[in-house]
Design a protein around this motif. Structure first.
Motif, PDB file in Angstrom:
ATOM      1  N   MET A  61     -35.716  63.503 -92.884  1.00 18.63           N
ATOM      2  CA  MET A  61     -36.132  63.844 -91.535  1.00 18.63           C
ATOM      3  C   MET A  61     -35.880  65.323 -91.332  1.00 18.63           C
ATOM      4  SD  MET A  61     -34.937  62.258 -87.903  1.00 18.63           S
ATOM      5  CE  MET A  61     -36.158  60.991 -88.001  1.00 18.63           C
ATOM      6  N   THR A  62     -36.845  65.993 -90.721  1.00 21.54           N
ATOM      7  CA  THR A  62     -36.643  67.413 -90.483  1.00 21.54           C
ATOM      8  C   THR A  62     -35.518  67.601 -89.482  1.00 21.54           C
ATOM      9  OG1 THR A  62     -38.306  67.470 -88.746  1.00 21.54           O
ATOM     10  CG2 THR A  62     -39.065  67.935 -90.989  1.00 21.54           C
ATOM     11  N   ALA A  63     -34.724  68.606 -89.704  1.00 22.01           N
ATOM     12  CA  ALA A  63     -33.531  68.826 -88.892  1.00 22.01           C
ATOM     13  C   ALA A  63     -33.817  68.971 -87.402  1.00 22.01           C
ATOM     14  CB  ALA A  63     -32.753  70.025 -89.425  1.00 22.01           C
ATOM     15  N   PRO A  64     -34.824  69.756 -86.978  1.00 21.28           N
ATOM     16  CA  PRO A  64     -35.054  69.875 -85.531  1.00 21.28           C
ATOM     17  C   PRO A  64     -35.394  68.548 -84.868  1.00 21.28           C
ATOM     18  CG  PRO A  64     -36.219  71.613 -86.698  1.00 21.28           C
ATOM     19  CD  PRO A  64     -35.690  70.658 -87.739  1.00 21.28           C
ATOM     20  N   ILE A  65     -36.160  67.718 -85.556  1.00 25.13           N
ATOM     21  CA  ILE A  65     -36.509  66.415 -84.981  1.00 25.13           C
ATOM     22  C   ILE A  65     -35.273  65.534 -84.893  1.00 25.13           C
ATOM     23  CG2 ILE A  65     -37.870  64.311 -85.305  1.00 25.13           C
ATOM     24  CD1 ILE A  65     -40.033  66.095 -86.574  1.00 25.13           C
ATOM     25  N   ALA A  66     -34.462  65.523 -85.928  1.00 22.01           N
ATOM     26  CA  ALA A  66     -33.230  64.729 -85.922  1.00 22.01           C
ATOM     27  C   ALA A  66     -32.283  65.214 -84.830  1.00 22.01           C
ATOM     28  CB  ALA A  66     -32.547  64.800 -87.282  1.00 22.01           C
ATOM     29  N   ARG A  67     -32.191  66.530 -84.666  1.00 22.27           N
ATOM     30  CA  ARG A  67     -31.307  67.076 -83.633  1.00 22.27           C
ATOM     31  C   ARG A  67     -31.791  66.737 -82.232  1.00 22.27           C
ATOM     32  NH1 ARG A  67     -30.767  71.631 -87.244  1.00 22.27           N
ATOM     33  NH2 ARG A  67     -32.492  72.656 -86.180  1.00 22.27           N
ATOM     34  N   LEU A  68     -33.061  66.436 -82.086  1.00 21.13           N
ATOM     35  CA  LEU A  68     -33.586  66.055 -80.787  1.00 21.13           C
ATOM     36  C   LEU A  68     -33.490  64.545 -80.563  1.00 21.13           C
ATOM     37  CD1 LEU A  68     -34.812  67.456 -78.364  1.00 21.13           C
ATOM     38  CD2 LEU A  68     -37.043  66.925 -79.274  1.00 21.13           C
ATOM     39  N   LEU A  69     -33.803  63.741 -81.568  1.00 16.60           N
ATOM     40  CA  LEU A  69     -33.747  62.290 -81.398  1.00 16.60           C
ATOM     41  C   LEU A  69     -32.332  61.787 -81.134  1.00 16.60           C
ATOM     42  CD1 LEU A  69     -36.263  60.888 -84.043  1.00 16.60           C
ATOM     43  CD2 LEU A  69     -36.497  60.890 -81.573  1.00 16.60           C
ATOM     44  N   ALA A  70     -31.351  62.349 -81.802  1.00 10.90           N
ATOM     45  CA  ALA A  70     -29.971  61.876 -81.619  1.00 10.90           C
ATOM     46  C   ALA A  70     -29.501  62.022 -80.164  1.00 10.90           C
ATOM     47  CB  ALA A  70     -29.030  62.593 -82.586  1.00 10.90           C
ATOM     48  N   PRO A  71     -29.700  63.187 -79.520  1.00  8.90           N
ATOM     49  CA  PRO A  71     -29.312  63.278 -78.105  1.00  8.90           C
ATOM     50  C   PRO A  71     -30.152  62.380 -77.196  1.00  8.90           C
ATOM     51  CG  PRO A  71     -29.560  65.473 -79.036  1.00  8.90           C
ATOM     52  CD  PRO A  71     -30.066  64.489 -80.055  1.00  8.90           C
ATOM     53  N   GLU A  72     -31.418  62.178 -77.528  1.00 16.33           N
ATOM     54  CA  GLU A  72     -32.246  61.278 -76.722  1.00 16.33           C
ATOM     55  C   GLU A  72     -31.704  59.857 -76.781  1.00 16.33           C
ATOM     56  OE1 GLU A  72     -36.472  63.693 -77.302  1.00 16.33           O
ATOM     57  OE2 GLU A  72     -36.188  61.778 -78.329  1.00 16.33           O
ATOM     58  N   ILE A  73     -31.319  59.430 -77.963  1.00 14.15           N
ATOM     59  CA  ILE A  73     -30.719  58.100 -78.109  1.00 14.15           C
ATOM     60  C   ILE A  73     -29.473  58.002 -77.244  1.00 14.15           C
ATOM     61  CG2 ILE A  73     -29.558  56.531 -79.728  1.00 14.15           C
ATOM     62  CD1 ILE A  73     -31.420  57.851 -81.928  1.00 14.15           C
ATOM     63  N   THR A  74     -28.649  59.034 -77.305  1.00 17.27           N
ATOM     64  CA  THR A  74     -27.407  59.060 -76.528  1.00 17.27           C
ATOM     65  C   THR A  74     -27.689  59.022 -75.027  1.00 17.27           C
ATOM     66  OG1 THR A  74     -26.343  60.306 -78.298  1.00 17.27           O
ATOM     67  CG2 THR A  74     -25.269  60.340 -76.143  1.00 17.27           C
ATOM     68  N   LEU A  75     -28.669  59.805 -74.573  1.00 13.96           N
ATOM     69  CA  LEU A  75     -29.016  59.825 -73.146  1.00 13.96           C
ATOM     70  C   LEU A  75     -29.427  58.439 -72.656  1.00 13.96           C
ATOM     71  CD1 LEU A  75     -31.061  63.140 -72.835  1.00 13.96           C
ATOM     72  CD2 LEU A  75     -28.884  62.619 -71.722  1.00 13.96           C
ATOM     73  N   PHE A  76     -30.294  57.784 -73.401  1.00 14.90           N
ATOM     74  CA  PHE A  76     -30.756  56.462 -72.969  1.00 14.90           C
ATOM     75  C   PHE A  76     -29.649  55.414 -73.073  1.00 14.90           C
ATOM     76  CE2 PHE A  76     -34.976  58.333 -73.365  1.00 14.90           C
ATOM     77  CZ  PHE A  76     -35.593  57.813 -72.241  1.00 14.90           C
ATOM     78  N   ALA A  77     -28.821  55.496 -74.100  1.00 13.55           N
ATOM     79  CA  ALA A  77     -27.714  54.545 -74.225  1.00 13.55           C
ATOM     80  C   ALA A  77     -26.728  54.712 -73.070  1.00 13.55           C
ATOM     81  CB  ALA A  77     -27.005  54.727 -75.565  1.00 13.55           C
ATOM     82  N   CYS A  78     -26.412  55.956 -72.733  1.00 17.60           N
ATOM     83  CA  CYS A  78     -25.497  56.208 -71.610  1.00 17.60           C
ATOM     84  C   CYS A  78     -26.109  55.754 -70.285  1.00 17.60           C
ATOM     85  CB  CYS A  78     -25.117  57.680 -71.544  1.00 17.60           C
ATOM     86  SG  CYS A  78     -23.995  58.186 -72.866  1.00 17.60           S
ATOM     87  N   ALA A  79     -27.398  56.016 -70.097  1.00 14.45           N
ATOM     88  CA  ALA A  79     -28.064  55.563 -68.878  1.00 14.45           C
ATOM     89  C   ALA A  79     -28.013  54.041 -68.770  1.00 14.45           C
ATOM     90  CB  ALA A  79     -29.510  56.043 -68.858  1.00 14.45           C
ATOM     91  N   SER A  80     -28.187  53.365 -69.895  1.00 13.11           N
ATOM     92  CA  SER A  80     -28.106  51.912 -69.895  1.00 13.11           C
ATOM     93  C   SER A  80     -26.705  51.439 -69.511  1.00 13.11           C
ATOM     94  CB  SER A  80     -28.489  51.368 -71.276  1.00 13.11           C
ATOM     95  OG  SER A  80     -28.402  49.961 -71.281  1.00 13.11           O
ATOM     96  N   LEU A  81     -25.698  52.105 -70.053  1.00 13.98           N
ATOM     97  CA  LEU A  81     -24.315  51.740 -69.713  1.00 13.98           C
ATOM     98  C   LEU A  81     -24.012  51.988 -68.241  1.00 13.98           C
ATOM     99  CD1 LEU A  81     -22.464  53.092 -72.879  1.00 13.98           C
ATOM    100  CD2 LEU A  81     -22.931  50.695 -72.283  1.00 13.98           C
ATOM    101  N   VAL A  82     -24.564  53.068 -67.688  1.00 12.00           N
ATOM    102  CA  VAL A  82     -24.387  53.360 -66.255  1.00 12.00           C
ATOM    103  C   VAL A  82     -25.012  52.242 -65.430  1.00 12.00           C
ATOM    104  CG1 VAL A  82     -25.126  54.879 -64.374  1.00 12.00           C
ATOM    105  CG2 VAL A  82     -24.163  55.861 -66.461  1.00 12.00           C
ATOM    106  N   HIS A  83     -26.260  51.902 -65.749  1.00  9.29           N
ATOM    107  CA  HIS A  83     -26.937  50.879 -64.957  1.00  9.29           C
ATOM    108  C   HIS A  83     -26.400  49.477 -65.214  1.00  9.29           C
ATOM    109  CE1 HIS A  83     -30.232  53.937 -64.244  1.00  9.29           C
ATOM    110  NE2 HIS A  83     -29.753  53.617 -63.055  1.00  9.29           N
ATOM    111  N   ALA A  84     -25.686  49.294 -66.309  1.00  8.86           N
ATOM    112  CA  ALA A  84     -25.010  48.010 -66.563  1.00  8.86           C
ATOM    113  C   ALA A  84     -23.676  47.941 -65.821  1.00  8.86           C
ATOM    114  CB  ALA A  84     -24.796  47.817 -68.058  1.00  8.86           C
TER     115      ALA A  84
END
Length: 118
Positions: free
Chosen positions: A1-24
């Motif tokens: 995986m190209t580094a810029p894409i990986a560096r972007l997907l990882a924080p996106e995953i974190t943002l959505f996971a945290c949002a899910s935990l907030v709404h849970a």
């Protein structure tokens, strides 16, 4: 995986996971909302699958990133629509968060599409 894409997907995953935990109701920010928690968890999994696909099959990294982020953007726009019509969470934080998510996902799609052309 190209580094810029990986560096972007990882924080996106974190943002959505945290949002899910907030709404849970598992993090002390915002208000619980079970439908939002479920949707955000599904989006986090979709992004994680795109990330994992890129790690396992680097030749598919860009395609996986485009598909995962496209689906995430679609889901985020549905969430923004539910906020706009009064069904979804109605906090200012939710509205700001959705605006930020849309911007991040659009940037991610642009980055993945741009790197595809190289």
């Amino acid at each position: 995986m190209t580094a810029p894409i990986a560096r972007l997907l990882a924080p996106e995953i974190t943002l959505f996971a945290c949002a899910s935990l907030v709404h849970a109701g598992l993090l002390p920010f915002g208000e619980p909302h079970s439908r939002a928690a479920t949707a955000e968890a599904i989006i986090a999994v979709i992004l994680a699958l795109g990330f994992a696909t890129g790690l396992v099959r680097p030749s598919l990294a860009r395609h996986a990133a485009l598909v995962a982020q496209g689906l995430a953007l679609l889901g985020t726009l549905v969430g923004a629509f539910t906020i706009a019509i009064g069904i979804g969470p109605q906090t200012g934080g939710d509205t700001i968060f959705h605006v930020v998510l849309v911007a991040v996902l659009v940037f991610g799609l642009w980055l993945a599409a741009r790197s595809w052309q190289r």
